[in-house]
Design a protein around this motif. Structure first.
Motif, short mmCIF file in Angstrom:
data_model
loop_
_atom_site.label_atom_id
_atom_site.label_comp_id
_atom_site.label_asym_id
_atom_site.label_seq_id
_atom_site.Cartn_x
_atom_site.Cartn_y
_atom_site.Cartn_z
N GLY A 138 32.03 27.75 23.87
CA GLY A 138 32.60 29.09 23.89
C GLY A 138 32.91 29.62 22.50
N ARG A 139 33.00 30.93 22.42
CA ARG A 139 33.23 31.59 21.13
C ARG A 139 34.59 31.26 20.54
NH1 ARG A 139 29.99 33.45 17.22
NH2 ARG A 139 31.21 34.73 15.80
N ASP A 140 35.61 31.11 21.40
CA ASP A 140 36.95 30.86 20.90
C ASP A 140 37.02 29.52 20.16
OD1 ASP A 140 39.80 31.59 20.74
OD2 ASP A 140 40.10 29.83 22.02
N VAL A 141 36.33 28.51 20.69
CA VAL A 141 36.31 27.20 20.03
C VAL A 141 35.68 27.32 18.65
CG1 VAL A 141 35.33 24.87 20.11
CG2 VAL A 141 36.32 25.88 22.17
N PHE A 142 34.56 28.06 18.59
CA PHE A 142 33.92 28.22 17.28
C PHE A 142 34.84 28.93 16.30
CE2 PHE A 142 31.71 30.95 14.26
CZ PHE A 142 31.07 29.99 13.51
N GLU A 143 35.49 30.00 16.75
CA GLU A 143 36.36 30.78 15.85
C GLU A 143 37.50 29.91 15.31
OE1 GLU A 143 35.72 33.55 14.65
OE2 GLU A 143 34.31 34.53 15.99
N GLN A 144 38.13 29.13 16.19
CA GLN A 144 39.24 28.28 15.75
C GLN A 144 38.78 27.23 14.74
OE1 GLN A 144 42.13 26.78 18.67
NE2 GLN A 144 41.11 28.05 20.21
N SER A 145 37.68 26.55 15.07
CA SER A 145 37.18 25.51 14.18
C SER A 145 36.67 26.09 12.87
CB SER A 145 36.08 24.69 14.87
OG SER A 145 34.99 25.52 15.23
N ASN A 146 36.08 27.29 12.96
CA ASN A 146 35.55 27.94 11.76
C ASN A 146 36.68 28.32 10.80
OD1 ASN A 146 33.23 28.98 10.32
ND2 ASN A 146 33.98 31.02 10.79
N ARG A 147 37.76 28.86 11.35
CA ARG A 147 38.91 29.20 10.49
C ARG A 147 39.50 27.95 9.85
NH1 ARG A 147 40.03 32.89 14.78
NH2 ARG A 147 41.45 31.38 15.74
N TRP A 148 39.58 26.89 10.63
CA TRP A 148 40.09 25.61 10.11
C TRP A 148 39.21 25.09 8.98
CZ3 TRP A 148 37.34 20.92 10.84
CH2 TRP A 148 38.02 19.75 10.46
N TRP A 149 37.89 25.19 9.17
CA TRP A 149 36.96 24.70 8.15
C TRP A 149 37.07 25.49 6.86
CZ3 TRP A 149 34.24 20.71 6.78
CH2 TRP A 149 33.19 20.85 5.86
N HIS A 150 37.11 26.82 6.97
CA HIS A 150 37.15 27.66 5.78
C HIS A 150 38.51 27.64 5.09
CE1 HIS A 150 33.11 29.15 5.90
NE2 HIS A 150 33.24 29.53 7.16
N ALA A 151 39.53 27.13 5.78
CA ALA A 151 40.84 26.99 5.15
C ALA A 151 40.87 25.79 4.20
CB ALA A 151 41.94 26.84 6.20
N LYS A 152 39.89 24.88 4.34
CA LYS A 152 39.81 23.72 3.46
C LYS A 152 39.23 24.13 2.11
CE LYS A 152 39.03 20.19 7.03
NZ LYS A 152 40.12 19.28 6.62
N ASN A 153 39.66 23.46 1.06
CA ASN A 153 39.02 23.68 -0.23
C ASN A 153 37.74 22.85 -0.29
OD1 ASN A 153 39.69 21.01 -1.12
ND2 ASN A 153 41.73 21.74 -1.73
N LEU A 154 36.97 23.02 -1.34
CA LEU A 154 35.66 22.36 -1.43
C LEU A 154 35.80 20.85 -1.41
CD1 LEU A 154 32.66 22.90 -1.64
CD2 LEU A 154 32.87 22.91 -4.12
N THR A 155 36.82 20.30 -2.06
CA THR A 155 37.03 18.85 -2.09
C THR A 155 37.30 18.34 -0.68
OG1 THR A 155 37.89 18.93 -4.34
CG2 THR A 155 38.45 16.99 -3.02
N GLN A 156 38.12 19.05 0.06
CA GLN A 156 38.44 18.64 1.43
C GLN A 156 37.22 18.73 2.34
OE1 GLN A 156 41.60 21.50 1.94
NE2 GLN A 156 43.20 19.93 1.76
N GLN A 157 36.39 19.76 2.16
CA GLN A 157 35.18 19.88 2.95
C GLN A 157 34.22 18.72 2.66
OE1 GLN A 157 33.64 23.79 2.08
NE2 GLN A 157 34.95 24.80 3.57
N ARG A 158 34.10 18.38 1.40
CA ARG A 158 33.22 17.26 1.03
C ARG A 158 33.74 15.94 1.60
NH1 ARG A 158 32.04 18.91 -5.31
NH2 ARG A 158 30.27 20.31 -4.90
N GLN A 159 35.05 15.75 1.60
CA GLN A 159 35.62 14.53 2.14
C GLN A 159 35.38 14.44 3.64
OE1 GLN A 159 37.13 11.87 0.41
NE2 GLN A 159 36.69 11.00 2.44
#
Length: 254
Positions: A138-159
């Motif tokens: 569902g779209r809501d799951v994507f939106e929540q996870s997407n916001r969580w992902w983009h809230a991370k800095n580059l180092t956190q995303q790489r980790q």
């Protein structure tokens, strides 16, 4: 109003040869053929060509497009299909808007002699799994996870990505060790895998919903076996299938 082959080709951005080929294979029939042998296309044919171009852009073969259009002969089916196309295009438009904003930000910062924000430079470029997540959960799951992902800095995303790679590598090592998918070692790692999923907002594990977590783990396990794109990350198809079996067993006993 009617258009000739060349007039329609010019407006649609395709060649006249393409339109004639579509006619020959029965994919797009002109509204009428004049006494001079010219093909003439009216609103009905143009509406069909619109759908052909949308489906072609989605990567379907001409045979698959023909089948899809044949199964959607009912006006209600056509409306539903067009609504689906519109939703897809709106999502693409949203993603393109994010990318434009990202490039505009980088350009503006460069012109001012300032350093662009790293998260802004990647905005709209790393949502590779939007379609899959939206379709499955569902779209809501994507939106929540997407916001969580983009809230991370580059180092956190790489980790996070490194942790994911290690998680899959460990499945390959367990498979190589000869243990069974239902063994204590495999089930312990399945628990780690489930916990990795659960940290993502929008997932049922994050919300503590056991029944939906069970369904999600099973749903995620199936592509590990059937989709070859996953196999290299596990170290091969056999290791990926081993992980899928272990996750299914773990889900059944939650």
């Amino acid at each position: 109003m009617e258009w000739t082959v060349q007039e329609l080709a010019d407006r649609a951005g395709v060649s006249g040869r393409t339109l004639r080929h579509y006619h020959q294979i029965g994919l797009l029939t002109p509204d009428r053929i004049g006494a001079n042998g010219y093909r003439y296309y009216g609103p009905t044919a143009v509406a069909r060509l619109q759908r052909i171009l949308l489906l072609r852009e989605a990567g379907l073969s001409l045979a698959a497009i023909s089948e899809a259009l044949a199964s959607g002969a009912n006006p209600d089916d056509e409306i539903n299909a067009l609504e689906g196309h519109l939703a897809h295009l709106e999502h693409e438009q949203e993603a393109l808007g994010l990318r434009i904003a990202s490039v505009e930000h980088t350009l503006a910062m460069r012109r001012e002699g300032r350093q662009p924000r790293m998260d802004m430079m990647l905005e709209g470029f790393n949502d590779r799994y939007e379609a899959e997540v939206t379709e499955q959960w569902g779209r809501d799951v994507f939106e929540q996870s997407n916001r969580w992902w983009h809230a991370k800095n580059l180092t956190q995303q790489r980790q996070f990505q490194a942790d994911a790679e290690q998680l899959l590598t460990q499945w390959g090592e367990l498979h190589q060790s000869g243990v069974s998918p239902s063994s204590d070692q495999a089930q312990q790692h399945a628990a780690v895998h489930a916990a990795w999923f659960a940290q993502i907002p929008g997932t049922p594990g994050h919300a503590g919903d056991i029944d939906k977590t069970r369904a999600m783990l099973t749903g995620m396990a199936n592509p590990y076996t059937t989709n070859p794109d996953f196999h290299p990350a596990f170290g091969g198809a056999a290791a990926a299938d081993f992980a899928a079996q272990a996750l299914r067993h773990y889900a059944q006993h939650l």
